[in-house]
Design an enzyme around this catalytic site. Structure first.
Site, short mmCIF file in Angstrom:
data_model
loop_
_atom_site.label_atom_id
_atom_site.label_comp_id
_atom_site.label_asym_id
_atom_site.label_seq_id
_atom_site.Cartn_x
_atom_site.Cartn_y
_atom_site.Cartn_z
N SER A 34 -21.66 49.99 -83.08
CA SER A 34 -22.02 49.91 -81.43
C SER A 34 -21.35 48.50 -80.85
O SER A 34 -21.60 47.45 -80.92
CB SER A 34 -23.51 49.72 -81.34
OG SER A 34 -24.02 50.80 -81.64
N CYS A 56 -31.90 62.96 -84.31
CA CYS A 56 -31.70 61.57 -84.20
C CYS A 56 -33.19 60.82 -84.28
O CYS A 56 -34.13 61.42 -83.81
CB CYS A 56 -31.24 61.42 -82.50
SG CYS A 56 -31.13 59.67 -82.36
N CYS A 105 -29.24 58.56 -75.65
CA CYS A 105 -29.03 57.16 -76.48
C CYS A 105 -29.55 56.04 -75.58
O CYS A 105 -29.18 56.05 -74.39
CB CYS A 105 -27.76 57.01 -76.72
SG CYS A 105 -27.11 57.94 -77.91
N GLU A 165 -39.88 57.56 -81.54
CA GLU A 165 -39.49 58.88 -81.08
C GLU A 165 -38.32 59.53 -81.88
O GLU A 165 -37.71 58.62 -82.46
CB GLU A 165 -38.90 58.90 -79.78
CG GLU A 165 -40.19 58.53 -78.53
CD GLU A 165 -39.64 58.17 -77.29
OE1 GLU A 165 -40.47 58.82 -76.36
OE2 GLU A 165 -38.79 57.48 -76.86
N CYS A 222 -30.32 44.24 -77.06
CA CYS A 222 -29.37 44.47 -76.23
C CYS A 222 -29.85 44.94 -74.79
O CYS A 222 -30.81 45.65 -74.76
CB CYS A 222 -28.65 45.79 -76.87
SG CYS A 222 -27.87 45.56 -78.57
N1 SAH Z 1 -29.56 49.72 -83.22
C1 SAH Z 1 -28.37 50.99 -83.57
C2 SAH Z 1 -28.98 52.47 -83.23
C3 SAH Z 1 -29.48 52.64 -82.01
S1 SAH Z 1 -29.01 53.15 -80.48
C4 SAH Z 1 -27.19 50.48 -82.68
O1 SAH Z 1 -27.10 49.80 -81.96
O2 SAH Z 1 -26.09 51.31 -83.24
C5 SAH Z 1 -27.66 54.22 -80.59
C6 SAH Z 1 -26.73 54.07 -79.65
O3 SAH Z 1 -26.94 54.17 -78.06
C7 SAH Z 1 -26.04 52.47 -79.88
O4 SAH Z 1 -24.69 52.77 -79.66
C8 SAH Z 1 -26.50 51.98 -78.48
O5 SAH Z 1 -25.75 50.64 -78.29
C9 SAH Z 1 -26.42 52.95 -77.57
N2 SAH Z 1 -27.32 52.93 -76.39
C10 SAH Z 1 -28.24 51.95 -76.22
N3 SAH Z 1 -28.55 51.91 -74.92
C11 SAH Z 1 -28.02 52.67 -74.38
C12 SAH Z 1 -27.98 53.30 -72.80
N4 SAH Z 1 -28.73 52.90 -72.22
N5 SAH Z 1 -26.96 54.01 -72.45
C13 SAH Z 1 -26.19 54.64 -73.58
N6 SAH Z 1 -25.89 54.11 -74.78
C14 SAH Z 1 -26.88 53.29 -75.25
#
Ligand code: SAH
Length: 377
Positions: free
Chosen positions: A247, A128, A370, A115, A139
């Site tokens: 992150s 994005c 996100c 996506e 995670c």
């Molecule tokens: N793998 C990379 C990029 C992916 S997501 C990373 O982890 O940085 C981009 C951001 O969204 C990251 O900071 C991630 O931790 C966050 N994210 C993931 N799941 C989320 C959620 N359920 N709510 C808010 N942010 C989230």
């Protein structure tokens, strides 16, 4: 607190049933200008046509071969097949915020789903993008993490998401009039630093001048990572001043080991030091991402600890914190923090001199925010 459910970390692409998975067809966005020319010559076609094809792709944003009237009709199909093969098909487009947020679900050549999200704000448009189909970083609060890693995306598959957004803006398909993509964030599906070469290739294509690339400014590009420390160091030495987002989500190893499992390999101290190193070398302010999870990581004492951890490096404003209101994933044990806890978290960080913002939640109602990108089809 209920124990956090854990998944294994996956670094390598899983194999297909018959060995390594087939690769997407080579596309000009995978190649440097010299390589594009060489590829046409290998195919017995005139090398100078590569520049015309690049102009159609990156500058004129044309995708219909019939519109490429400067190419001889007799060899147009061969030229297009050689450098502009079809890479992905939009399966579904969902809109929110009166069309200012658009999520596209893409089907790749092998059926993998990814996506991308276009977000239009006054004066800027952010795309994005995904860098992997799925993600191996496990995670537990992230929708993509739950599905594991399917495969790495190619450079051209990453770039095509941005070019597709650029086309829809140029064609006035997004409310607000014709426009351009000004920012790209690698915050879609996948861990960009686990698909390093393809991501760097994509950053180069995005920043190369037209018609070799899209001609964007590196400053408008943000690469977000869980904190693959060796790759963060490598990125600092590439000489491309993209913004780095880390992150973090917890300032202490005990909690971060659970929320961001890569922390069991690289501790908070090692990870934040690598972020500081990035800021020092590139003079770019690093962004610390912190998703606010109710009663998990949102205590006032953790805000204080986060401030102290960040303040132990650098005496200039090398870092800012971006708090993300957690986007709730169905079936997940994690919920969004109370507003008063988020407000207190901001106050504590600011009291320690750390610039702090709270991210908007664009697209959450179409599962485009996100951590919600999961390609659930
Ligand atoms: N793998 C990379 C990029 C992916 S997501 C990373 O982890 O940085 C981009 C951001 O969204 C990251 O900071 C991630 O931790 C966050 N994210 C993931 N799941 C989320 C959620 N359920 N709510 C808010 N942010 C989230």
């Amino acid at each position: 607190m209920e124990p956090i459910k854990t998944l294994p970390l996956v670094f390598e692409e899983p194999q297909g049933p018959r060995g390594p998975k087939p690769k997407p067809p080579p596309h000009l966005a995978d190649l440097t200008p010299a390589e594009r020319k060489a590829r046409l010559e290998e195919l017995g076609l005139p090398g100078f046509r590569a520049k015309q094809l690049s102009t159609h792709y990156f500058e004129r944003l044309v995708d219909d071969p019939a519109a490429m009237t400067d190419l001889p009709a007799a060899s147009r199909d061969e030229l297009v097949a050689g450098l502009l093969p079809h890479l992905m098909t939009p399966l579904r487009v969902m809109e929110a915020d009166k069309g200012a947020t658009r999520k596209t679900l893409w089907k790749l050549f092998d059926g993998s789903l990814v996506e991308s999200v276009l977000m239009r704000y006054p004066g800027r448009v952010t795309m994005c993008v995904s860098s992997q189909a799925g993600c191996g970083m496990a995670c537990p609060f992230c929708a993509t993490g739950a599905g594991g890693l399917t495969r790495n995306m190619s450079t051209a598959e990453i770039v095509e998401q941005v070019v597709a957004g650029a086309r829809s803006l140029a064609r006035n398909e997004v409310p607000g009039g014709p426009g351009r993509v000004s920012n790209v964030v690698f915050m879609g599906m996948g861990e960009p630093m686990a698909n390093y070469n393809a991501v760097i290739g994509a950053v180069r294509r995005l920043t190369d001048k037209t018609p070799d690339g899209l001609g964007m400014s590196a400053r408008g590009i943000t690469v977000s990572t869980v904190g693959l420390v060796p790759r963060m160091k490598q990125l600092a030495d590439e000489g491309i001043p993209v913004t780095l987002a880390l992150s973090l989500h917890a300032p202490d190893d005990e909690l971060r080991n659970e929320l961001v499992p890569i922390n069991t390999r690289f501790s908070v101290a090692e990870t934040v030091e690598a972020a500081w190193d990035y800021a020092r070398k590139t003079k770019r302010r690093v962004s610390i991402e912190y998703a606010m999870m109710r009663d998990i990581n949102d205590q006032a004492w953790r805000a204080d600890l986060l401030g102290d951890v960040l303040n132990s490096y650098g005496d200039w404003a090398w870092v800012h914190v971006n708090l993300i209101p957690l986007n709730e994933v169905p079936g997940s044990q994690f919920t969004r923090s109370r507003d008063e806890d988020t407000d207190e978290f901001v106050r504590r960080l600011e009291a320690k001199g750390i610039p702090t913002t709270v991210r908007d939640t664009r697209g959450s109602d179409i599962d485009a925010a996100c951590g919600q990108l999961a390609a659930a089809e």
